[in-house]
Write an enzyme that holds these catalytic residues in place. Structure first.
Site, PDB file in Angstrom:
ATOM      1  CE  LYS A   1       3.325 -18.297  -8.811  1.00 36.63           C
ATOM      2  NZ  LYS A   1       4.701 -18.585  -9.238  1.00 36.63           N
TER       3      LYS A   1
ATOM      4  NE  ARG B   1       4.993 -21.535 -12.161  1.00 40.76           N
ATOM      5  CZ  ARG B   1       5.039 -21.638 -13.497  1.00 40.76           C
ATOM      6  NH1 ARG B   1       3.928 -21.493 -14.212  1.00 40.76           N
ATOM      7  NH2 ARG B   1       6.176 -21.881 -14.098  1.00 40.76           N
TER       8      ARG B   1
ATOM      9  N   GLY C   1       8.423 -22.316   1.087  1.00 37.66           N
ATOM     10  CA  GLY C   1       8.060 -23.328   2.069  1.00 37.66           C
ATOM     11  C   GLY C   1       6.750 -23.983   1.709  1.00 37.66           C
TER      12      GLY C   1
ATOM     13  CG  MET D   1       3.358 -28.172  -3.911  1.00 37.22           C
ATOM     14  SD  MET D   1       1.891 -28.660  -4.806  1.00 37.22           S
ATOM     15  CE  MET D   1       2.062 -27.633  -6.262  1.00 37.22           C
TER      16      MET D   1
ATOM     17  NE  ARG E   1       8.916 -12.661  -7.893  1.00 40.64           N
ATOM     18  CZ  ARG E   1       9.218 -13.851  -7.374  1.00 40.64           C
ATOM     19  NH1 ARG E   1       8.342 -14.467  -6.606  1.00 40.64           N
ATOM     20  NH2 ARG E   1      10.382 -14.417  -7.620  1.00 40.64           N
TER      21      ARG E   1
ATOM     22  CG  HIS F   1      26.763  -2.618  29.266  1.00 36.27           C
ATOM     23  ND1 HIS F   1      28.013  -2.328  28.760  1.00 36.27           N
ATOM     24  CD2 HIS F   1      26.354  -1.508  29.921  1.00 36.27           C
ATOM     25  CE1 HIS F   1      28.347  -1.102  29.112  1.00 36.27           C
ATOM     26  NE2 HIS F   1      27.359  -0.576  29.825  1.00 36.27           N
TER      27      HIS F   1
ATOM     28  NE  ARG G   1      21.968   7.667  27.579  1.00 36.84           N
ATOM     29  CZ  ARG G   1      21.530   7.010  26.503  1.00 36.84           C
ATOM     30  NH1 ARG G   1      20.517   6.178  26.594  1.00 36.84           N
ATOM     31  NH2 ARG G   1      22.114   7.168  25.334  1.00 36.84           N
TER      32      ARG G   1
ATOM     33  NE  ARG H   1      18.272   9.832  32.158  1.00 42.08           N
ATOM     34  CZ  ARG H   1      18.278   8.559  31.766  1.00 42.08           C
ATOM     35  NH1 ARG H   1      17.156   7.979  31.416  1.00 42.08           N
ATOM     36  NH2 ARG H   1      19.404   7.884  31.708  1.00 42.08           N
TER      37      ARG H   1
ATOM     38  CD  GLU I   1      12.154   7.022  33.484  1.00 45.30           C
ATOM     39  OE1 GLU I   1      12.769   6.231  32.759  1.00 45.30           O
ATOM     40  OE2 GLU I   1      12.698   7.940  34.107  1.00 45.30           O
TER      41      GLU I   1
ATOM     42  CB  SER J   1      10.737  12.924  27.385  1.00 43.46           C
ATOM     43  OG  SER J   1      11.426  12.079  26.492  1.00 43.46           O
TER      44      SER J   1
ATOM     45  N   GLY K   1       9.772   7.630  28.456  1.00 45.14           N
ATOM     46  CA  GLY K   1      10.913   6.730  28.570  1.00 45.14           C
ATOM     47  C   GLY K   1      10.373   5.322  28.412  1.00 45.14           C
TER      48      GLY K   1
ATOM     49  CG  ASP L   1      13.432   2.445  32.950  1.00 42.75           C
ATOM     50  OD1 ASP L   1      14.032   1.518  32.368  1.00 42.75           O
ATOM     51  OD2 ASP L   1      13.962   3.159  33.807  1.00 42.75           O
TER      52      ASP L   1
ATOM     53  CB  CYS M   1      13.938  10.039  25.080  1.00 36.61           C
ATOM     54  SG  CYS M   1      13.553   9.776  26.811  1.00 36.61           S
TER      55      CYS M   1
ATOM     56  CE1 TYR N   1      11.760  14.542  22.166  1.00 38.78           C
ATOM     57  CE2 TYR N   1      10.415  16.528  22.397  1.00 38.78           C
ATOM     58  CZ  TYR N   1      11.237  15.551  22.947  1.00 38.78           C
ATOM     59  OH  TYR N   1      11.526  15.570  24.285  1.00 38.78           O
TER      60      TYR N   1
END
Lengths: 872, 872
Positions: free
Chosen positions: A22, A92, A101, A103, A336, A454, A560, A616, A743, A762, A764, A767, A829, A849
């Site tokens: 501010k 302020r 939250g 003052m 702002r 799941h 998968r 995989r 992994e 890749s 993982g 895991d 991945c 990637y």
């Protein structure tokens, strides 16, 4: 000596860390000549010194404040505590990052029994003066002295009632004097002190209160939630008052330079005449739209339009502006960067590039990648939603909106969906056997399970709406209903789910679909121009592949193969394979699975065209394909005509203490090479078929859970033998790669050895995180919230890569892997592949990637571009 | 050009890699002037070339062989294939490391229908000559031509029977000629070839067969088991024959320069007159002891004694010597370092130092650390064992010998043991609730579970005899008996267990105890002088602590506090603590546990004196303390008067998918700080009590499963607050440390951060291995054997630290930990701490100490000294 106080004209917008948001913007507006009431800012450094000194304001700082106060008196020609011409100020808080939250505001500071008289004479408006005093005591009492607000409110109400005043404005000067006397009494009773009459004492108490509020519990919680460091401190802005409530030629308002909801380039805001800011918020009077200011006070309107324009051009972003009109004179109290919806963010960013205000790079940086998730899922039509009846609420486990008839078993979902019904799957909790139901449902609702259950994980992967852990509902899958309290919802009833909020509604709410072209398309196009990190998708079937390509996926990073095994037609063949007592029986079952797997791959290859597809090989432990309860085992034994005891023995033999660390991944391949052989055959037979259709597919075969180079070496041989045989037999040439997941921590630590046999890695990270942290994702729910509360980690390591720990392993693996094989392809991945912070980390590591669920592909494209821009 | 063939006199003992063990020693003996029959060695390099060339002997090598053969003819004055004075040779394989399973020996090579006649005339002993020819064809047929031995045996038996000969020696020349003709027929029938008559052809075929045998399946398996590299190759020794069977002035024998069983410095061996080596082995005639040679042929005896002495002095180690006497002339055919028992190894090593032959360092290197395990456990008295009846066999899960009355429940074991009975605990399988029974039993026998089952691991930790996975027995714990077939053994019957062999015997076999003083004590003393690596023990109670101190432990590296919770008196209080619904109830249960824990620590501190004691705070998940089956839950609910449903809910709520990666270790401390607080209080109250008794205890408090620095920081605060308060209140000063296990990969990776709060690290390599490799130890049994067979890893990573993977993490942790805190104390407390190979690795890492089970402390002391010597 440090400088702790800055007059507005001394600062600038670049000094946000010192002056707070501010303060810096008030300074900037002063600097560029806009009408800002005079004032000064006590810096965040003063706040930090306050805490260093044990919550005391240093005498030198106090002296600096009073010097600036004196200068303010000179500039305004008014005097602090001067009876004839009193200077009143607002105090302020203003942190670097705006933070509710703390003052907030005290207005009209400087009033006391004497100056109020002076103000009354000066303004020739005693009612205004006493009302200002009344408001001041109330605010000061509330925010500085910490007296509950209702203590003041009840006095106000009592006087109004006694005098039959309907509105505050009906109160007379005498009423107000009575109130003021009573207010002072409250202070006396509650705080055992007289309300301070010395304006300087008032000022120092207010500044002390602002500093003190930096560390109040609400502020601490807010910082935690929003990941704001605790050592930034807050600044305090002291500004001479202007009054929007000095009669009908005064007013106050708030406006955005563009529409924060749609992004439309048109002033958007509202104002109230004869009012102070709090009246706008209170909502007793209905504000007018900013357009109407033209009718009320055209010159001021024109001036405001010009200023808004200037501010937006100056800040090069949409602004959120507060203003006050005092006797036809316009003052600016705040500006702002305006908060906005995802839709507006996209619109504004693109339009500002078109208007030449900002570069494409800046435009991209202005869009929060996670926010655009909102744009990628169906939503409810607003009109339809407004009429809807909410019946309960669960966790917003996977975004989107879904409406349909409810069913309770995967079988019935499939049956109904095939008839063209829109259906919602409801389960107490889901398991892998529900996959087909989940695929065919519009949305999923579960009674149990958290954000990583799941249902939640699988639904997010599918980009399907899911509300999970809806504790109020009791599901009876067998009889086909669910209950909330006594209210029963039967199979076939309509229910609607909002995966963004977790809300569950009765009946059918209309949904609207996603729009990927237009300005959104432009953002994606620019992202693609800039980013160097590739974006692939995790997809296990043609449907997801198609969706991902639509969202811009450049390949599949993780396909998968096990989900394919759960299909009704196949699962029992899979089980026969598992129950086989010797290699021959196992091979014969595998032979029957091969056509199914081949067909899956053909479908996926066709969708993906010439984009690379990483498949995989089988990963989960075999017990995941078998039933676990005695009843289910019995049923299966009858169904597949196997001896119950034999089946139960096999189930118990396959049972594991820690399946996460058990007989799965490449360990299955090593012990049953025929499984991986069948899968390789299926992949390359599919390759041959699709290549013959004229598509030059790019298969990449990935071995999961490798920890030792020899595991990979052995399995690579199996894959290559299968590939070479099939390609040769069919006289087809195709470039293919064989690589591995990283992994298991050991794989990362011995990446140089592993890279001898891997053409790609890749990561993982799901895991890898579980093992590196020793956190079972399925179990960590019990303590992970406590860990976040106690700030043991900054971010949930399953949502954003733990860069210090897991990240270090990734660095080692990248470095050592490249050392051994300079052209090794590197990707990720795990679910982290769709998290913007993790994507930036991957960019810095130089991965080729990231791969994420289809619905996160656009997010990843944007995040990858941002990472590139930020790390130039 | 390379040299592929060496005459004996050209080589020396240092050329073992080139000449093989046998060849190098024959060369050495020739060199120092001992009577060795002339000969030459075809090198291991020739063998490797043989494989490089696709199993063909190079022409150049062949030429070199024939050159040496010619020289041999000259030296011996005999001719190969020369009818009047035929040269006969033996052909023996000789690898660098002696290796059964390879082709071993062909004797009498050079005989054919013509030379046999010559030999008959020359020796004037046709029977000897034809017997030699018969033996030659049989050996050649067996080992070179690969014709099953029984084919020849059956002919021999048939002729003996037909002619009523009882022994081979009863066969006449005619009988032998008949046999020879039949033998040749066998070769003709089986191999479709004539038995080769050309001695040179015979020789080349034999050499080819030796080379070929390097890669036969038995040899490959032997190398795998004994970790012998596959590329060493074998040498071939061609040596002119001497005959121990040329009548009563000839003979043959084997002797050790010292007793290989006891180590006594006295020739130990046996001989037979008129015999060839194979006759000694065949055991038809009973050989005489080497002492008796003095009576038979004193000069030869004296010569042999002198030679044995010379050889031992020359080789500076106990020798295993083969000799032949041909017509009163002594020839040496082989010498090698003699294999010996642990007891003999220790005796010989110490005595040879005393005699000035070798240094202490050499002495220590000659003892295989794992072998001395034999000396550290009770054994059966030989006499008593000889009379015992074996009833079944299981896995030798934990060494030692135990005999006692059998009982089937922990309760009865405790009850009987208290009455002074020696008892054996028999269970289908053990669980944590059996701990007290295991503690009180002499030994443990289980019907199920492998080498890493609960019973096995816990028993090894206790140094207690255990036979596990004894599949033949069926245990009925409720009725109190076990069965083998129909035979029933009831509670109270005597049974004896041999944990070294897995044998189970009926009745009570006398055991004998361990002797730690004398020469063994000397080895330990020297080890302690030399080693720099400290050796501590893992001990959870005063009894184990006492045993470990006796074995030389310098402190406790791991005192687990959870085993104490299973005690009958406490377990239900522990359960109340777990079932508590709020902090107050939990604290109240903890208050009741405190005196027990304190008492445990007092006992341990008293035993350990001023040695450091590392106490690990609670580690296992809480569900380990609760029952799991419905019946057990019901029983407990009644016992502790808790609602069954509530208890079952709690059990199911605490259930975890992967408990290994679940809510345990410091995660319990973070969520329930009051548990760690109670444990700290118990530790420091015990410290105060024991210090006041005059012992300056050195407690080290260890926080398990730390992965994030903040976890440790928080728990360290809890411990320090407790320690400071209690020490201050009691006016006691004590140096104590607070540190952490490094068992989560993340902790190793962020060791610099962790070290900010840790005064010591202790590598918990059990869990670190599980997480780094992603192997659940409880589940890996299903595939770990396959992994060993397929050589995916060299050694079981749970037995010996995986230095490439886990070791890399340890290196990172040591390096980064020391960087942050240069004086950080580093140790290891996983089971690897008792494995010699891992101990050497720890020495190289520069750890301060290893910690292992009490019974492995002496092994670790020796291994630590060896590590120091090897890595000077």
């Amino acid at each position: 000596m440090s400088k702790y106080v800055y007059a507005f004209e001394e600062g600038s917008k670049e000094q946000k860390p010192l002056l707070g948001g501010k303060g810096a913007n008030l300074a900037e507006m002063s600097k560029i000549g806009l009408p800002v009431p005079e004032g000064f800012t006590v810096t965040t450094e003063a706040c930090n010194k306050y805490y260093e000194d044990g919550k005391k304001i240093d005498e030198a700082i106090k002296a600096e404040i009073f010097e600036n106060l004196k200068a303010l008196e000179e500039k305004t020609g008014k005097g602090f505590g001067e009876i004839d011409n009193p200077l009143l100020v607002s105090v302020r808080s203003g942190a670097v990052i705006s933070m509710p939250g703390m003052m907030d505001t005290v207005l009209n500071l400087g009033l006391n029994d004497e100056t109020v008289e002076g103000l009354a004479k000066l303004t020739e408006n005693p009612r205004f003066a006493y009302d200002a005093f009344r408001r001041f005591i109330q605010m000061f009492g509330d925010v500085v002295l910490d007296i509950p607000k209702y203590e003041f409110d009840s006095i106000l109400e009592r006087v109004k009632e006694k005098n039959k005043c309907e509105n505050d404005t009906d109160l007379t000067v005498d009423h107000l004097k009575e109130i003021i006397a009573d207010y002072k009494n409250v202070v006396r009773m509650k705080k055992r002190m007289e309300f301070p009459v010395d304006p300087k004492e008032q000022l120092m108490m207010a500044i002390d209160a602002v500093f003190g509020s930096w560390d109040n519990p609400r502020a601490i919680i807010y910082r935690k939630i929003n990941e704001i460091p605790g050592n930034l401190g807050t600044a305090v802005n002291v500004q001479s008052m202007v009054f929007g409530n000095m009669g009908e030629t005064s007013g106050t308002g708030v406006a955005f330079t563009r529409n924060p909801s749609t992004g439309e380039n048109k002033l958007f805001g509202e104002f109230l005449m004869n009012a102070q800011g709090e009246d706008v918020v209170a909502g007793i009077r209905t504000p007018k739209t900013i357009d109407q200011l033209k009718e009320v006070m055209e010159p001021v309107y024109n001036e405001f339009v010009a200023i808004a324009d200037k501010l937006e051009n100056h800040y090069r972003d949409m602004q959120d502006i507060e203003f006050t009109i005092e006797k036809e004179k316009l003052y600016l109290l705040q500006t702002r960067t305006g908060k906005r919806t995802a839709k507006a963010a996209v619109e504004i960013a693109v339009e500002m590039v078109d208007e030449g205000h900002i570069s494409k790079e800046e435009a991209l940086l202005r869009i929060e990648p996670n926010q655009i998730d909102q744009l990628l899922h169906p939503t409810f039509e607003e009109a339809s939603l407004n009429e809807a009846v909410q019946i309960t609420k669960g966790l917003p486990a996977s975004p989107g909106a879904a409406a349909g008839k409810i069913y309770f078993t995967s079988e019935e979902i499939v049956e109904r969906a095939e008839k063209g019904e829109k259906v919602i799957l409801i389960r107490t909790e889901t398991s892998p056997e529900d996959i087909e139901g989940m695929v065919n449902a519009e949305g999923i609702l579960t009674a149990r399970g958290g954000m990583t259950s799941h249902a939640a994980v699988v639904a997010r992967g599918m980009g399907k709406c899911c509300v999970a852990g809806c504790g109020e509902i009791r599901v009876d899958e067998v009889r086909g209903y669910f209950k909330i309290g006594d209210k029963v919802y039967n199979r076939g009833d309509y229910v609607s789910l909002d995966g963004n909020t977790g809300m569950v509604y009765e009946g059918l709410i209309k949904t609207q679909d996603v729009e990927l072209s237009g300005t959104f398309g432009k953002i994606m196009e620019w992202s693609d121009e800039i980013r160097t990190l590739g974006v692939r998708t995790n997809a296990d079937n043609p449907r997801d592949s198609r969706a991902a390509v639509k969202f811009g996926a450049e390949g599949i990073g993780l396909c998968r193969t096990e989900h394919m095994f759960f299909d009704e037609e196949r699962i029992n063949v899979v089980r026969e394979m598992i129950l086989a007592e010797n290699v021959e029986d196992r091979k014969s079952a595998l032979d029957r699975l091969l056509p199914f797997q081949k067909e899956d791959f053909v479908g996926i290859f066709r969708e993906m065209g010439e984009r690379p597809v990483t498949v995989r090989l089988l990963d989960p432990p075999l017990h995941e394909f078998l039933p676990h309860t005695d009843d289910d085992i019995k049923a299966l034994a009858e169904e597949i005509k196997v001896d119950y005891d034999k089946l139960r023995d096999k189930v118990s033999q396959l049972k594991e203490f820690n399946p996460m660390l058990g007989h799965r991944g490449v360990r299955l391949g090593v012990t049953y090479p025929e499984i991986y052989e069948m899968q390789s055959n299926a992949i390359f037979e599919a390759v041959v078929q699709v290549v013959k259709e004229g598509i030059n597919v790019k298969p990449e075969v990935m071995i999961p859970l490798v920890g030792f180079q020899k595991e990979l070496e052995m399995m690579k041989e199996v894959v290559i033998a299968s590939a070479e045989r099939i390609l040769k037999e069919n006289d087809v040439e195709v470039e293919y790669l064989v690589g591995t997941m990283i992994e298991v921590p050991r794989a990362a630590l011995t990446a140089d050895e592993i890279a001898k046999h891997a053409q790609f890695f890749s990561f993982g990270t799901n895991d890898l995180t579980q093992m590196t942290l020793g956190f079972s994702r399925d179990d960590a729910g019990k303590f992970i919230e406590i860990y976040k509360d106690k700030e043991i980690f900054e971010r949930d390591p399953f949502q954003s890569v733990d860069q210090t720990g897991v990240g270090k392993l990734m660095e080692i693996a990248c470095k050592d892997g490249r050392k051994e094989r300079s052209d090794i392809k590197l990707g990720i991945c795990g679910e982290h592949g769709g998290d913007p912070k993790s994507i930036e980390f991957c960019h810095k590591l130089g991965l080729n990637y990231v791969s994420c669920s289809p619905y996160r592909v656009p997010i990843a494209r944007l995040a990858a571009a941002q990472a590139k821009i930020r790390n130039k």
